[in-house]
Design a protein around this motif. Structure first.
Motif, mmCIF file in Angstrom:
data_model
loop_
_atom_site.group_PDB
_atom_site.id
_atom_site.type_symbol
_atom_site.label_atom_id
_atom_site.label_comp_id
_atom_site.label_asym_id
_atom_site.label_seq_id
_atom_site.Cartn_x
_atom_site.Cartn_y
_atom_site.Cartn_z
ATOM 1 N N TRP A 20 -12.576 -15.510 1.366
ATOM 2 C CA TRP A 20 -12.367 -14.672 2.545
ATOM 3 C C TRP A 20 -10.909 -14.576 3.007
ATOM 4 C CZ3 TRP A 20 -16.060 -11.540 4.126
ATOM 5 C CH2 TRP A 20 -17.368 -11.812 3.721
ATOM 6 N N GLN A 21 -10.024 -15.418 2.513
ATOM 7 C CA GLN A 21 -8.665 -15.401 3.042
ATOM 8 C C GLN A 21 -7.973 -14.050 2.835
ATOM 9 O OE1 GLN A 21 -10.051 -17.807 1.278
ATOM 10 N NE2 GLN A 21 -9.080 -19.817 1.606
ATOM 11 N N ALA A 22 -8.053 -13.535 1.615
ATOM 12 C CA ALA A 22 -7.360 -12.276 1.302
ATOM 13 C C ALA A 22 -7.923 -11.093 2.098
ATOM 14 C CB ALA A 22 -7.420 -12.005 -0.202
ATOM 15 N N PRO A 23 -9.244 -10.835 2.097
ATOM 16 C CA PRO A 23 -9.729 -9.697 2.868
ATOM 17 C C PRO A 23 -9.477 -9.819 4.365
ATOM 18 C CG PRO A 23 -11.557 -10.964 1.934
ATOM 19 C CD PRO A 23 -10.306 -11.449 1.294
ATOM 20 N N VAL A 24 -9.528 -11.039 4.916
ATOM 21 C CA VAL A 24 -9.238 -11.211 6.340
ATOM 22 C C VAL A 24 -7.791 -10.836 6.639
ATOM 23 C CG1 VAL A 24 -8.976 -12.929 8.165
ATOM 24 C CG2 VAL A 24 -11.041 -12.916 6.767
ATOM 25 N N MET A 25 -6.864 -11.297 5.785
ATOM 26 C CA MET A 25 -5.454 -10.965 5.998
ATOM 27 C C MET A 25 -5.226 -9.460 5.870
ATOM 28 S SD MET A 25 -2.062 -12.393 4.021
ATOM 29 C CE MET A 25 -2.154 -14.006 4.813
ATOM 30 N N THR A 26 -5.836 -8.854 4.871
ATOM 31 C CA THR A 26 -5.672 -7.403 4.684
ATOM 32 C C THR A 26 -6.183 -6.632 5.886
ATOM 33 O OG1 THR A 26 -5.853 -7.596 2.282
ATOM 34 C CG2 THR A 26 -6.309 -5.445 3.231
ATOM 35 N N ILE A 62 5.870 -12.997 -0.428
ATOM 36 C CA ILE A 62 5.034 -12.100 0.375
ATOM 37 C C ILE A 62 3.653 -11.979 -0.263
ATOM 38 C CG2 ILE A 62 4.744 -9.731 1.201
ATOM 39 C CD1 ILE A 62 7.792 -9.500 1.237
ATOM 40 N N PRO A 63 2.582 -12.209 0.486
ATOM 41 C CA PRO A 63 1.233 -12.088 -0.097
ATOM 42 C C PRO A 63 0.893 -10.638 -0.427
ATOM 43 C CG PRO A 63 1.207 -13.284 2.004
ATOM 44 C CD PRO A 63 2.548 -12.645 1.881
ATOM 45 N N LEU A 64 0.310 -10.444 -1.572
ATOM 46 C CA LEU A 64 -0.116 -9.091 -1.946
ATOM 47 C C LEU A 64 -1.190 -8.577 -0.991
ATOM 48 C CD1 LEU A 64 -0.270 -9.305 -5.850
ATOM 49 C CD2 LEU A 64 1.545 -8.375 -4.399
ATOM 50 N N ALA A 65 -1.978 -9.465 -0.401
ATOM 51 C CA ALA A 65 -3.006 -9.036 0.545
ATOM 52 C C ALA A 65 -2.386 -8.375 1.772
ATOM 53 C CB ALA A 65 -3.857 -10.229 0.966
ATOM 54 N N ALA A 66 -1.217 -8.879 2.223
ATOM 55 C CA ALA A 66 -0.547 -8.276 3.377
ATOM 56 C C ALA A 66 -0.033 -6.879 3.038
ATOM 57 C CB ALA A 66 0.605 -9.174 3.827
ATOM 58 N N LEU A 78 -7.795 -2.562 -3.438
ATOM 59 C CA LEU A 78 -8.946 -3.465 -3.374
ATOM 60 C C LEU A 78 -8.746 -4.775 -4.139
ATOM 61 C CD1 LEU A 78 -12.118 -1.170 -3.404
ATOM 62 C CD2 LEU A 78 -11.145 -2.502 -1.532
ATOM 63 N N PRO A 79 -8.177 -4.765 -5.353
ATOM 64 C CA PRO A 79 -7.973 -6.066 -6.023
ATOM 65 C C PRO A 79 -7.124 -7.029 -5.191
ATOM 66 C CG PRO A 79 -7.741 -4.271 -7.591
ATOM 67 C CD PRO A 79 -7.828 -3.637 -6.234
ATOM 68 N N ALA A 80 -6.006 -6.549 -4.658
ATOM 69 C CA ALA A 80 -5.158 -7.415 -3.830
ATOM 70 C C ALA A 80 -5.842 -7.766 -2.523
ATOM 71 C CB ALA A 80 -3.822 -6.731 -3.555
ATOM 72 N N ALA A 81 -6.554 -6.797 -1.925
ATOM 73 C CA ALA A 81 -7.227 -7.039 -0.652
ATOM 74 C C ALA A 81 -8.346 -8.056 -0.785
ATOM 75 C CB ALA A 81 -7.777 -5.730 -0.097
ATOM 76 N N LEU A 82 -8.988 -8.104 -1.935
ATOM 77 C CA LEU A 82 -10.090 -9.039 -2.150
ATOM 78 C C LEU A 82 -9.649 -10.318 -2.857
ATOM 79 C CD1 LEU A 82 -12.840 -6.493 -3.258
ATOM 80 C CD2 LEU A 82 -12.533 -7.547 -1.003
ATOM 81 N N GLY A 83 -8.366 -10.355 -3.263
ATOM 82 C CA GLY A 83 -7.840 -11.557 -3.897
ATOM 83 C C GLY A 83 -8.384 -11.808 -5.288
ATOM 84 N N VAL A 84 -8.631 -10.742 -6.069
ATOM 85 C CA VAL A 84 -9.169 -10.889 -7.425
ATOM 86 C C VAL A 84 -8.202 -10.269 -8.428
ATOM 87 C CG1 VAL A 84 -11.550 -10.914 -6.637
ATOM 88 C CG2 VAL A 84 -10.479 -8.732 -7.227
#
Length: 573
Positions: free
Chosen positions: A184-190, A351-355, A154-160
């Motif tokens: 919204w960028q991180a959760p959208v990518m996740t 590599i983005p952590l959200a991905a 969740l932290p990486a997915a929400l970008g926090v």
């Protein structure tokens, strides 16, 4: 004649050869799928290895070294075709106090000692005990691990940026931080990566969707300059091999820590292999080889500056879902991590952590099989309760505590169900009209009770108390032929019941006791109570014949005016 020492040497050699790598481990032509799976696992493992190394207190280099060295060795010598090993979050929790008390060298010594203990467990065949793990515990543990994997992202997915040791607190803090300043960028990518992987798996299971989607997400992030957090800096060198300095004055505490590390390593690895078996078709791991592989990995990795390792359930699940066919995938994962450190550290760091969060959330979704869970829950109330409690304990506590709780709950329900199979009934003979024969015996003041099933602490109390209330007879014959188990508690209850009956003037005869049950009955004084075994018979019919003679003698003495109570417990010589 063969000398005993020669026999023992041959036995040791054959047992050692059993753990040697085999050609069949690499025989399947799946190198393309293995390479793709290894690359995907390496992408997931890289930030985890760095993070766990830092979290343990030893350093990022120690984490990546562990993933490389332990990953290769456990793949070559282990017992699963798809298992991936390295540093894990559960192991990090155990290592933190060791680092605080003994420093980095203390952790390395603990790793070597734990590895030697795992080798000993492998040689003694301890891994085979895992086959007794109840299915509800395994399914509950798997579901709980899937929830943990998803919540950890969740932290990486929400970008926090939030920190915490407990997964529930970490997830809650991440949600609160995002709600305070939603981006919204991180959760959208996740969500895009996770949904793409799940959909692609249903359309074409062999397609490396995770790899393609992570590469696309990385390119989009670099071109759009979205500011999403990436893996970041990766050390470009590894520590040189060295022998850790042993703090001899603290060896006793290090041994205790090594026992904890070895226990965690064995349990987590065998459970991970069991989960991997459930996710594959036809693959079954060798538990003793798996312990051997983990032992070799933990002995060698600390010599290169690594920390204790174990099988990683999240990475193993990614490996399976990415299409791995042989242990080459785990070897490729380690080699690619080495390449990433030596050659491509800068590019992998983008590599983005959200991905990666999307990859792991998709893995968590694919780990849960609703049909299996529904089947277990509907099987019995005990199975359903065991599954749900184990899953909840895995999320709330940790995997060791969860498995112990699950085993206790499963054992309780198994014990209860087994106790219910114990039977006490009046059934004097094997054939014929039982009811007529029962009435004949009761008319003669004799009751023949058949004890059937386990006579142990969970089953003994209730029906033996019922037996003690049998007051309308002068002789009770206890038929023991169908008793399957007797423990000390059951034997003690039986002795107490016999004493209670005989104090009331009822004689007790024991018939058809199995030889294997005699020692515990003798030790608990049951035979001593029965007039030095004069009221113990090998055959039920002999016992009933003796009971009739006994009643006839009592009746004769009563007709002569002798007190019945004083005579009823006199035993025939």
């Amino acid at each position: 004649m063969t000398h005993p020492s020669t026999v023992s040497k041959v036995g040791i050699r054959s047992r050692a050869l059993r753990f040697a790598p085999r050609r069949s481990d690499w025989s399947r032509a799946t190198i393309g799928r293995d390479l793709s799976a290894g690359l995907m696992v390496a992408l997931v493992a890289l930030p985890l290895a760095l993070g766990f190394g830092v979290a343990s207190g030893v350093g990022a280099a120690a984490g990546i070294t562990t993933a490389i060295v332990a990953g290769i060795l456990s793949a070559v010598f282990g017992g699963s075709n798809v298992q991936v090993s390295g540093p894990t979050g559960a192991m990090t929790v155990v290592l933190i106090p060791i680092v605080a008390d003994h420093g980095a060298d203390g952790v390395l010594v603990v790793g070597v000692l734990a590895g030697l203990m795992l080798l000993l467990l492998a040689f003694t065949g301890a891994g085979r005990a895992m086959k007794y793990m109840p299915l509800p515990v395994v399914e509950g543990f798997t579901a709980g691990i899937a929830v943990i994997i998803a919540l950890q992202q969740l932290p990486a997915a929400l970008g926090v940026d939030v920190d915490g040791e407990k997964v529930l607190g970490l997830a809650w803090d991440a949600i609160k931080a995002w709600l305070d300043a939603p981006v919204w960028q991180a959760p959208v990518m996740t969500l895009a990566v996770a949904a793409g992987i799940v959909v692609a798996a249903r359309i074409r299971s062999g397609f490396p969707a995770a790899l393609v989607l992570v590469a696309a997400a990385t390119a989009i992030n670099m071109l759009a300059d979205s500011g999403l957090k990436t893996i970041g800096y990766i050390p470009s060198t590894l520590p040189a091999p060295r022998w850790p300095q042993i703090p001899w004055e603290h060896l006793d505490s290090l041994l205790l820590a090594a026992v904890a590390v070895a226990a965690l390593g064995a349990l987590e690895s065998l459970l991970s292999a069991t989960v991997a078996d459930a996710m594959t078709v036809g693959d079954r791991h060798d538990p003793d080889r798996e312990l051997f592989g983990q032992g070799v990995a933990n002995v060698v990795a600390p010599l290169f500056g690594g920390i204790p390792a174990t099988a990683a359930i999240a990475r193993t699940a990614v490996n399976v879902r990415a299409g791995a066919g042989t242990r080459l995938a785990a070897v490729f994962h380690s080699l690619l991590l080495l390449v990433a450190v030596l050659v491509a550290a800068r590019w992998v760091g983008e590599i983005p952590l959200a991905a990666l969060a999307g990859v792991l959330i998709a893995t968590a979704i694919q780990m849960i099989h609703p049909r299996n869970i529904r089947s277990v829950i509907r099987a019995t109330k005990g199975d359903g309760a065991t599954l749900l409690i184990t899953a909840a304990a895995t999320v709330v506590f940790d995997l060791v505590v969860a498995v112990l709780i699950g085993l206790v709950i499963a054992g309780f329900f198994a014990l209860r169900d087994t106790a219910r199979t114990a039977v006490l009934e009046a059934a004097p003979l094997e054939t014929g009209d039982h009811r007529d024969k029962e009435r004949e015996l009761l008319d003669e003041h004799i009751a023949a009770f058949r004890l059937e099933g386990p006579l142990f602490f969970g089953a003994a109390h209730d029906f033996l108390l019922d037996l003690a209330d049998a007051s309308s007879v002068k002789v009770v014959v206890l038929r023991m032929r169908y008793v399957t188990t007797i423990d000390a508690t059951g034997a003690q209850m039986l002795a107490d019941t016999i004493g209670h009956l005989e104090r009331r003037g009822t004689t007790v005869l024991l018939a058809a006791t199995k030889p294997e049950h005699v020692p515990v009955l003798r030790e608990l004084g049951v035979f001593d109570q029965l007039a030095h075994e004069n009221h113990v018979f090998d055959d039920t019919l002999d016992a009933i014949a003796h009971a009739r003679l006994h009643v006839s003698r009592i009746q004769h003495e009563e007709s002569d005016g002798a007190p019945a109570a004083s005579q009823s417990n006199q035993h025939d010589e």
